[in-house]
Design an enzyme around this catalytic site. Structure first.
Site, PDB file in Angstrom:
ATOM      1  N   GLY A 111       5.716   0.149   3.965  1.00 36.15           N
ATOM      2  CA  GLY A 111       5.084   1.928   5.187  1.00 36.15           C
ATOM      3  C   GLY A 111       5.897   3.169   4.077  1.00 36.15           C
ATOM      4  O   GLY A 111       6.516   2.641   3.097  1.00 36.15           O
ATOM      5  N   GLY A 141       6.378  -3.403  -1.156  1.00 42.69           N
ATOM      6  CA  GLY A 141       6.689  -2.002  -0.335  1.00 42.69           C
ATOM      7  C   GLY A 141       6.499  -0.717  -0.831  1.00 42.69           C
ATOM      8  O   GLY A 141       6.984   0.374  -0.925  1.00 42.69           O
ATOM      9  N   ALA A 172       0.087  -1.016  -0.172  1.00 41.91           N
ATOM     10  CA  ALA A 172      -1.601  -1.155   0.726  1.00 41.91           C
ATOM     11  C   ALA A 172      -0.892  -0.192   1.636  1.00 41.91           C
ATOM     12  O   ALA A 172      -2.170   1.022   0.908  1.00 41.91           O
ATOM     13  CB  ALA A 172      -0.699  -1.932   1.406  1.00 41.91           C
ATOM     14  N   THR A 173      -0.311   0.576   2.087  1.00 42.76           N
ATOM     15  CA  THR A 173      -1.014   2.317   2.721  1.00 42.76           C
ATOM     16  C   THR A 173      -0.866   2.975   1.994  1.00 42.76           C
ATOM     17  O   THR A 173      -1.896   3.847   2.497  1.00 42.76           O
ATOM     18  CB  THR A 173       0.893   2.478   3.504  1.00 42.76           C
ATOM     19  OG1 THR A 173       1.689   1.658   3.970  1.00 42.76           O
ATOM     20  CG2 THR A 173       1.621   3.844   4.610  1.00 42.76           C
ATOM     21  N   SER A 175       4.038   1.488  -1.237  1.00 38.93           N
ATOM     22  CA  SER A 175       4.037   2.717  -1.131  1.00 38.93           C
ATOM     23  C   SER A 175       5.208   3.817  -0.995  1.00 38.93           C
ATOM     24  O   SER A 175       6.355   3.246  -0.355  1.00 38.93           O
ATOM     25  CB  SER A 175       3.021   2.731   0.351  1.00 38.93           C
ATOM     26  OG  SER A 175       1.605   2.142  -0.391  1.00 38.93           O
ATOM     27  N   ASP A 215      -1.429 -12.490   1.805  1.00 39.70           N
ATOM     28  CA  ASP A 215       0.139 -11.599   1.586  1.00 39.70           C
ATOM     29  C   ASP A 215       0.570 -11.912   3.269  1.00 39.70           C
ATOM     30  O   ASP A 215       0.182 -12.153   4.534  1.00 39.70           O
ATOM     31  CB  ASP A 215      -0.531 -10.083   1.597  1.00 39.70           C
ATOM     32  CG  ASP A 215       0.579  -8.946   1.487  1.00 39.70           C
ATOM     33  OD1 ASP A 215       0.643  -8.463   1.603  1.00 39.70           O
ATOM     34  OD2 ASP A 215       1.333  -9.730   0.656  1.00 39.70           O
TER      35      ASP A 215
HETATM   36  O1  G3H Z   1       2.693  -6.910   1.654  1.00 37.91           O
HETATM   37  C1  G3H Z   1       2.445  -5.378   1.286  1.00 37.91           C
HETATM   38  C2  G3H Z   1       3.361  -5.090   1.048  1.00 37.91           C
HETATM   39  O2  G3H Z   1       4.108  -5.107   0.760  1.00 37.91           O
HETATM   40  C3  G3H Z   1       2.382  -2.896   0.573  1.00 37.91           C
HETATM   41  O3  G3H Z   1       3.683  -2.475   1.099  1.00 37.91           O
HETATM   42  O4  G3H Z   1       2.290  -0.647   2.574  1.00 37.91           O
HETATM   43  O5  G3H Z   1       4.571  -0.044   1.396  1.00 37.91           O
HETATM   44  O6  G3H Z   1       2.437   0.029  -0.288  1.00 37.91           O
HETATM   45  P1  G3H Z   1       3.092  -0.914   1.147  1.00 37.91           P
HETATM   46 ZN    ZN Z   2       4.775  -6.681   1.648  1.00 36.64          ZN
END
Ligand code: G3H
Ligand code: ZN
Length: 280
Positions: A177, A205, A228-229, A207, A80
């Site tokens: 985030g 992004g 991820a978040t 999340s 990533d």
């Molecule tokens: O690269 C990781 C993702 O874009 C995760 O984004 O933490 O907002 O879900 P997120």
């Molecule tokens: Zn990302």
């Protein structure tokens, strides 16, 4: 293991999206794969800059390889936000089946040049490449961008003429985030990018984006969604819920269950399915 190109080809056929979940330990990918198998859904296990800076790349790569070998669904091992050409080569050497080079903060021509080099090396060994145009703002794993860099549609047209990537992440107002209030995604901009017949588009992004916005993004062409978040928060909430038991494996089980439930909910949403598909 599968490549990003293979699983996004499945998503393109079915007009769905494949989840890219960040992993940071053993329990998280195990719980994610369990959820993916319940829905016969390919899954992208993503190793990000936070895990890499913590010296976990090779350890997590070994975990993913073993889980993928035993899994009944296609599993992609993905880098990533690759920070440099050299880092993507290190991941090729470690057996990743997909690498992202994130040149979105670089001048356009520099992003093109380096991504072309990554593609040449990765494709030579059958590994897929994801690129990025238009910064995804917010801070995560030490990656931070300003808000004012939505993807330029003309740049997308020029980029895909010059670089043969297998997936393209675009900034349309999405952020890393949890969002402060509702996300403001530029769906018109997404539609204009998709009209160029690009490689499968990626939404970072994931999340905190409301379900209706996710469904609309997929309907307009998004084929990979990164999360991820919410996964990390689920793991930590699960640990906290069981900390009173003073038993580390009870805590891990609670954390894994929370991760499973978040992953299953994302898979249902991204795949447009309601209940687990009963495995015969
Ligand atoms: O690269 C990781 C993702 O874009 C995760 O984004 O933490 O907002 O879900 P997120
Ligand atoms: Zn990302």
């Amino acid at each position: 293991m599968a490549t990003l190109k293979e699983v996004l080809g499945i998503a393109t056929q079915s007009k769905t999206a494949i989840p890219g979940f960040n992993i940071d330990n053993i329990e998280i990918p195990e719980a994610i794969i369990t959820a993916a198998e319940e829905y016969h859904c390919p899954v992208i296990l993503t190793i990000g800059q936070g895990a890499i800076q913590a010296g976990q790349m090779h350890h997590l790569a070994d975990v993913v390889r073993r889980l993928a070998d035993e899994s009944t669904v296609p599993v992609v091992m993905h880098l990533d936000h690759g920070a440099s050409y050299e880092q993507t080569i290190q991941c090729l050497r470690a057996g990743f089946t997909s690498v992202m080079f994130d040149g979105s903060h670089l001048p356009f021509e520099e992003n093109v040049r380096i991504t072309q080099e990554v593609v040449k090396a990765a494709h030579a060994v059958g590994v897929s490449v994801e690129a990025e145009l238009g910064a995804i703002y917010g801070v995560e794993d030490g990656i931070s961008h300003s808000r004012d860099n939505l993807v330029d549609v003309d740049e997308v047209a020029r980029f895909i003429q010059q670089v043969d990537v297998d997936a393209l992440a675009i900034g349309i107002g999405n952020a890393h985030g949890m969002y402060q209030g509702l996300p403001r995604l530029d769906f018109d901009r997404l539609q204009q990018c998709q009209a160029l017949n690009p490689p499968p588009l990626v939404l970072h992004g994931g999340s905190g984006i409301p379900d209706d916005m996710i469904r609309r993004s997929i309907a307009l062409g998004i084929r990979k969604i990164n999360v991820a978040t919410e996964i990390r928060n689920a793991f930590m909430c699960g640990l906290e819920s069981a900390v009173g038991q003073r038993n580390i494996y009870a805590m891990y089980r609670a954390a894994a269950q929370c991760v499973h439930d978040v992953a299953a909910a994302k898979i249902r949403l991204f795949q447009g399915v309601e209940a687990p598909i009963q495995i015969a």
